[in-house]
Motif scaffolding. Structure first.
Motif, PDB file in Angstrom:
ATOM      1  N   PRO A  90      -1.934  -7.722  -4.093  1.00  0.00           N
ATOM      2  CA  PRO A  90      -0.957  -7.422  -2.694  1.00  0.00           C
ATOM      3  C   PRO A  90      -1.594  -8.096  -2.363  1.00  0.00           C
ATOM      4  CG  PRO A  90      -0.766  -5.712  -3.749  1.00  0.00           C
ATOM      5  CD  PRO A  90      -1.166  -6.606  -5.072  1.00  0.00           C
ATOM      6  N   SER A  91      -3.198  -8.131  -1.691  1.00  0.00           N
ATOM      7  CA  SER A  91      -4.041  -8.844  -0.193  1.00  0.00           C
ATOM      8  C   SER A  91      -4.277  -9.868  -0.673  1.00  0.00           C
ATOM      9  CB  SER A  91      -5.305  -7.941  -0.460  1.00  0.00           C
ATOM     10  OG  SER A  91      -5.966  -7.903  -1.538  1.00  0.00           O
ATOM     11  N   ILE A  92      -3.733 -11.454  -1.390  1.00  0.00           N
ATOM     12  CA  ILE A  92      -4.578 -12.137  -1.485  1.00  0.00           C
ATOM     13  C   ILE A  92      -2.805 -12.702  -0.964  1.00  0.00           C
ATOM     14  CG2 ILE A  92      -5.659 -11.673  -3.325  1.00  0.00           C
ATOM     15  CD1 ILE A  92      -4.043 -13.815  -4.806  1.00  0.00           C
ATOM     16  N   ILE A  93      -1.641 -12.576  -1.019  1.00  0.00           N
ATOM     17  CA  ILE A  93      -0.445 -13.082  -0.820  1.00  0.00           C
ATOM     18  C   ILE A  93       0.329 -12.490  -0.005  1.00  0.00           C
ATOM     19  CG2 ILE A  93       0.737 -13.029  -2.806  1.00  0.00           C
ATOM     20  CD1 ILE A  93       1.782 -16.069  -2.839  1.00  0.00           C
ATOM     21  N   GLY A 132     -11.367 -10.112   1.793  1.00  0.00           N
ATOM     22  CA  GLY A 132     -11.938  -9.426   2.288  1.00  0.00           C
ATOM     23  C   GLY A 132     -11.351  -7.886   1.407  1.00  0.00           C
ATOM     24  N   MET A 133     -11.383  -6.457   0.784  1.00  0.00           N
ATOM     25  CA  MET A 133     -11.045  -5.438   0.480  1.00  0.00           C
ATOM     26  C   MET A 133     -11.145  -4.415   0.959  1.00  0.00           C
ATOM     27  SD  MET A 133     -12.167  -4.080  -3.196  1.00  0.00           S
ATOM     28  CE  MET A 133     -11.808  -5.169  -4.676  1.00  0.00           C
ATOM     29  N   LEU A 134     -10.311  -3.982   1.718  1.00  0.00           N
ATOM     30  CA  LEU A 134     -10.057  -2.863   1.994  1.00  0.00           C
ATOM     31  C   LEU A 134     -10.640  -1.958   1.428  1.00  0.00           C
ATOM     32  CD1 LEU A 134      -6.432  -2.613   3.120  1.00  0.00           C
ATOM     33  CD2 LEU A 134      -8.149  -3.239   4.747  1.00  0.00           C
ATOM     34  N   PRO A 135     -11.190  -0.415   2.037  1.00  0.00           N
ATOM     35  CA  PRO A 135     -11.154   1.196   1.362  1.00  0.00           C
ATOM     36  C   PRO A 135      -9.915   0.893   0.235  1.00  0.00           C
ATOM     37  CG  PRO A 135     -11.728   0.812   3.781  1.00  0.00           C
ATOM     38  CD  PRO A 135     -11.216  -0.490   3.260  1.00  0.00           C
ATOM     39  N   HIS A 136     -10.572   2.197  -1.315  1.00  0.00           N
ATOM     40  CA  HIS A 136      -9.424   2.477  -1.880  1.00  0.00           C
ATOM     41  C   HIS A 136      -7.962   3.376  -1.621  1.00  0.00           C
ATOM     42  CE1 HIS A 136      -7.844   4.230  -5.494  1.00  0.00           C
ATOM     43  NE2 HIS A 136      -7.834   3.874  -6.426  1.00  0.00           N
ATOM     44  N   GLU A 137      -8.205   4.018  -0.743  1.00  0.00           N
ATOM     45  CA  GLU A 137      -7.005   4.207   0.148  1.00  0.00           C
ATOM     46  C   GLU A 137      -6.053   3.258   0.776  1.00  0.00           C
ATOM     47  OE1 GLU A 137      -5.898   7.452  -1.298  1.00  0.00           O
ATOM     48  OE2 GLU A 137      -7.860   7.584  -2.527  1.00  0.00           O
ATOM     49  N   GLN A 138      -6.602   3.037   1.082  1.00  0.00           N
ATOM     50  CA  GLN A 138      -6.256   1.749   2.042  1.00  0.00           C
ATOM     51  C   GLN A 138      -5.102   0.789   1.215  1.00  0.00           C
ATOM     52  OE1 GLN A 138      -7.744   0.677   5.683  1.00  0.00           O
ATOM     53  NE2 GLN A 138      -9.196   2.160   5.923  1.00  0.00           N
ATOM     54  N   ARG A 139      -6.179   0.409   0.355  1.00  0.00           N
ATOM     55  CA  ARG A 139      -5.938  -0.156  -0.483  1.00  0.00           C
ATOM     56  C   ARG A 139      -4.112   0.026  -0.830  1.00  0.00           C
ATOM     57  NH1 ARG A 139     -10.528  -1.581  -3.133  1.00  0.00           N
ATOM     58  NH2 ARG A 139      -9.615  -0.347  -4.696  1.00  0.00           N
ATOM     59  N   TYR A 140      -3.987   0.821  -1.133  1.00  0.00           N
ATOM     60  CA  TYR A 140      -3.018   1.566  -1.727  1.00  0.00           C
ATOM     61  C   TYR A 140      -1.309   1.701  -0.816  1.00  0.00           C
ATOM     62  CZ  TYR A 140      -4.005   1.542  -6.676  1.00  0.00           C
ATOM     63  OH  TYR A 140      -4.091   1.145  -8.129  1.00  0.00           O
ATOM     64  N   ALA A 141      -2.149   1.909   0.614  1.00  0.00           N
ATOM     65  CA  ALA A 141      -1.079   2.168   1.619  1.00  0.00           C
ATOM     66  C   ALA A 141      -0.292   1.002   1.880  1.00  0.00           C
ATOM     67  CB  ALA A 141      -2.184   2.597   2.395  1.00  0.00           C
ATOM     68  N   PHE A 142      -1.806  -0.578   1.497  1.00  0.00           N
ATOM     69  CA  PHE A 142      -1.299  -1.594   1.674  1.00  0.00           C
ATOM     70  C   PHE A 142      -0.021  -2.276   0.903  1.00  0.00           C
ATOM     71  CE2 PHE A 142      -1.672  -5.885   1.302  1.00  0.00           C
ATOM     72  CZ  PHE A 142      -1.688  -6.894   3.041  1.00  0.00           C
ATOM     73  N   GLY A 143      -0.783  -1.576  -0.329  1.00  0.00           N
ATOM     74  CA  GLY A 143       0.173  -2.505  -1.693  1.00  0.00           C
ATOM     75  C   GLY A 143       1.411  -1.693  -2.009  1.00  0.00           C
ATOM     76  N   THR A 144       1.557  -0.292  -1.352  1.00  0.00           N
ATOM     77  CA  THR A 144       2.416   0.476  -1.432  1.00  0.00           C
ATOM     78  C   THR A 144       3.824  -0.661   0.163  1.00  0.00           C
ATOM     79  OG1 THR A 144       1.840   2.596  -1.700  1.00  0.00           O
ATOM     80  CG2 THR A 144       4.285   3.172  -0.616  1.00  0.00           C
ATOM     81  N   ALA A 196       1.703   7.848  -7.848  1.00  0.00           N
ATOM     82  CA  ALA A 196       2.660   8.384  -6.848  1.00  0.00           C
ATOM     83  C   ALA A 196       3.197   6.505  -6.580  1.00  0.00           C
ATOM     84  CB  ALA A 196       1.909   8.237  -5.645  1.00  0.00           C
ATOM     85  N   LEU A 197       2.697   5.711  -6.661  1.00  0.00           N
ATOM     86  CA  LEU A 197       3.445   4.605  -6.079  1.00  0.00           C
ATOM     87  C   LEU A 197       4.380   3.883  -7.322  1.00  0.00           C
ATOM     88  CD1 LEU A 197       3.874   1.856  -4.537  1.00  0.00           C
ATOM     89  CD2 LEU A 197       1.342   0.297  -4.990  1.00  0.00           C
ATOM     90  N   ALA A 198       3.158   3.878  -8.579  1.00  0.00           N
ATOM     91  CA  ALA A 198       4.406   3.464 -10.001  1.00  0.00           C
ATOM     92  C   ALA A 198       5.385   4.614 -10.477  1.00  0.00           C
ATOM     93  CB  ALA A 198       3.418   4.472 -11.122  1.00  0.00           C
ATOM     94  N   ALA A 199       5.769   6.159  -9.769  1.00  0.00           N
ATOM     95  CA  ALA A 199       6.929   6.538  -9.612  1.00  0.00           C
ATOM     96  C   ALA A 199       7.737   6.037  -8.746  1.00  0.00           C
ATOM     97  CB  ALA A 199       6.178   8.046  -9.775  1.00  0.00           C
ATOM     98  N   GLN A 200       7.701   5.736  -7.849  1.00  0.00           N
ATOM     99  CA  GLN A 200       8.292   5.299  -6.391  1.00  0.00           C
ATOM    100  C   GLN A 200       8.998   4.173  -7.101  1.00  0.00           C
ATOM    101  OE1 GLN A 200       9.933   7.027  -4.135  1.00  0.00           O
ATOM    102  NE2 GLN A 200       9.422   8.955  -5.403  1.00  0.00           N
ATOM    103  N   GLU A 201       8.199   3.436  -7.496  1.00  0.00           N
ATOM    104  CA  GLU A 201       8.795   1.324  -7.200  1.00  0.00           C
ATOM    105  C   GLU A 201       8.328   0.584  -8.737  1.00  0.00           C
ATOM    106  OE1 GLU A 201       9.600  -0.117  -4.714  1.00  0.00           O
ATOM    107  OE2 GLU A 201       8.897   1.219  -3.403  1.00  0.00           O
ATOM    108  N   ALA A 202       7.649   1.523 -10.057  1.00  0.00           N
ATOM    109  CA  ALA A 202       7.203   0.813 -11.229  1.00  0.00           C
ATOM    110  C   ALA A 202       8.225   0.962 -11.891  1.00  0.00           C
ATOM    111  CB  ALA A 202       6.156   0.607 -11.540  1.00  0.00           C
ATOM    112  N   ASP A 203       8.399  -0.621 -13.306  1.00  0.00           N
ATOM    113  CA  ASP A 203       9.314  -0.105 -14.229  1.00  0.00           C
ATOM    114  C   ASP A 203       7.890   0.725 -15.245  1.00  0.00           C
ATOM    115  OD1 ASP A 203      11.907  -0.926 -13.376  1.00  0.00           O
ATOM    116  OD2 ASP A 203      11.173  -2.622 -13.358  1.00  0.00           O
ATOM    117  N   VAL A 204       7.562   0.194 -14.787  1.00  0.00           N
ATOM    118  CA  VAL A 204       6.212   0.062 -16.390  1.00  0.00           C
ATOM    119  C   VAL A 204       4.237   0.226 -15.688  1.00  0.00           C
ATOM    120  CG1 VAL A 204       5.340  -0.480 -18.450  1.00  0.00           C
ATOM    121  CG2 VAL A 204       7.636  -1.551 -17.811  1.00  0.00           C
TER     122      VAL A 204
END
Length: 357
Positions: A90-93, A132-144, A196-204
């Protein structure tokens, strides 16, 4: 209830998915090679191909690395049946641009496209490029936030979104999807935020290859989480490196040869694996798997246990399927030869076992 097993292949965008020095497989990440590989996979009856996304090659920055999204668009135009999955960090585009590209490839493929969202684990692509790479938890907040925007736009929804990372104002993409509601969403990752993100948004949700007990617990955990009513029950996939031969003993001999080649690679590269691990986010499950589960092949590879006779491998696939794994994303070495052996020897045995179980 798990659907029948589906089989995909890793598109060889890195040039190899095992040893860099295998005498029967040249390291080749060219479009010509990947094009031929995907066309062969479709001819052999594979269901899917996953095109990994890196800017630099994680096996070595001097090695070629094929771009995922241009390759996905080209493969979509050349094929008729196989599912084309393109990975994306997600962070690249920006999500509006990614959603537009996804809808474009969905149209080219006539409804066979999917995205595989990976919240990044290898640092050089992002840090050395200046992204740049965000810390792990922030990366998932961004990705969500990113995935919520992408999902809505891929469905043709007029989208307004206010978040910590994105502010989207009355944005809509046309043409909308002419084939289905939206492209499929696959997701990689096994951490708490990933689940948590997979349960809310992903198909697989794609799992790394791992022991059955840990996979069973992970699947049960994700299935137990709240899920939007509009989404079908989440499904599961797994990466695996296959060594199938006429007998268990013959397969074990090949595995030991692969370990010998692996040791040669490490010796020639001068602690390449140590450097690779140093460049990996140590909070990621990927890093912990690389560290704790010795294996051959991508994303845990041989830890899936698909090493043995044709009958043994077929039965182990059915065992995984009963645990909840539907899509098996496979790698081999030599790759094309392994694909043909799997299609000719293992796949018919899987279908026979299914009918008689």
């Amino acid at each position: 209830m798990t659907n029948s097993p589906r089989f995909g292949i890793w598109a060889n965008v890195h040039g190899t998915f095992a040893s860099l020095s295998h005498p029967e497989e040249k390291v080749d990440a060219s479009w010509q090679r990947v094009r031929a590989q995907i066309l062969l996979a479709e001819k052999l009856g594979f269901d899917s191909t996953l095109i990994a996304q890196h800017t630099m090659n994680p096996l070595g920055e001097d090695l070629d690395q094929l771009d995922a999204w241009t390759a996905a668009a080209a493969a979509a135009a050349l094929t008729d049946n196989i599912e084309i999955i393109a990975a994306i960090k997600p962070s690249i585009i920006h999500p509006t641009i990614l959603a537009k590209q996804a809808l474009g490839i969905e149209e080219i493929s006539r409804g066979r496209f999917a995205i595989n969202v990976v919240n990044a684990w290898w640092k050089p692509d992002l840090e050395r490029s200046g992204i740049g790479m965000l810390p792990h938890e922030q990366r998932y907040a961004f990705g969500t936030e990113w995935l919520k925007v992408v999902s809505q736009l891929m469905q043709g929804q007029r989208t307004t979104f206010r978040g910590d990372f994105f502010n989207i104002d009355d944005f809509v993409l046309r043409p909308a999807n002419n084939w289905r509601q939206r492209p499929q969403i696959y997701m990689g990752g096994e951490s708490e935020p990933a689940r948590a993100l997979a349960a809310q948004e992903a198909d697989v949700l794609f799992l790394n290859a791992q022991p059955e007990a840990s996979a069973k617990a992970l699947i049960a955990d994700v299935r137990s989480r709240p899920r939007p009513a509009a989404l079908a029950p989440i499904r599961f996939g797994m990466a695996a490196f296959v060594i199938a031969a006429e007998s268990d003993a013959a397969a074990e001999e090949i595995l030991q040869w692969q370990w010998h080649l692996d040791a040669q690679d490490k010796a020639r590269a001068g602690n390449m694996i140590d450097r690779f691990l140093e460049q990996t986010d140590q909070q990621s499950v990927m890093w912990k798997n690389l560290r704790d589960r010795p294996h051959i092949g991508p994303n845990g590879g041989t830890a899936a246990g698909l090493v043995g006779s044709y009958d043994t491998v077929a039965q182990r696939i059915l065992n995984w399927n009963l645990l909840g794994i539907e899509t098996f994303m496979l790698a081999f070495q030599p790759f094309e030869q392994g694909m043909e052996i799997f299609a000719q020897e293992v796949l018919p045995r899987v279908r026979h076992l299914e009918k008689n179980q």
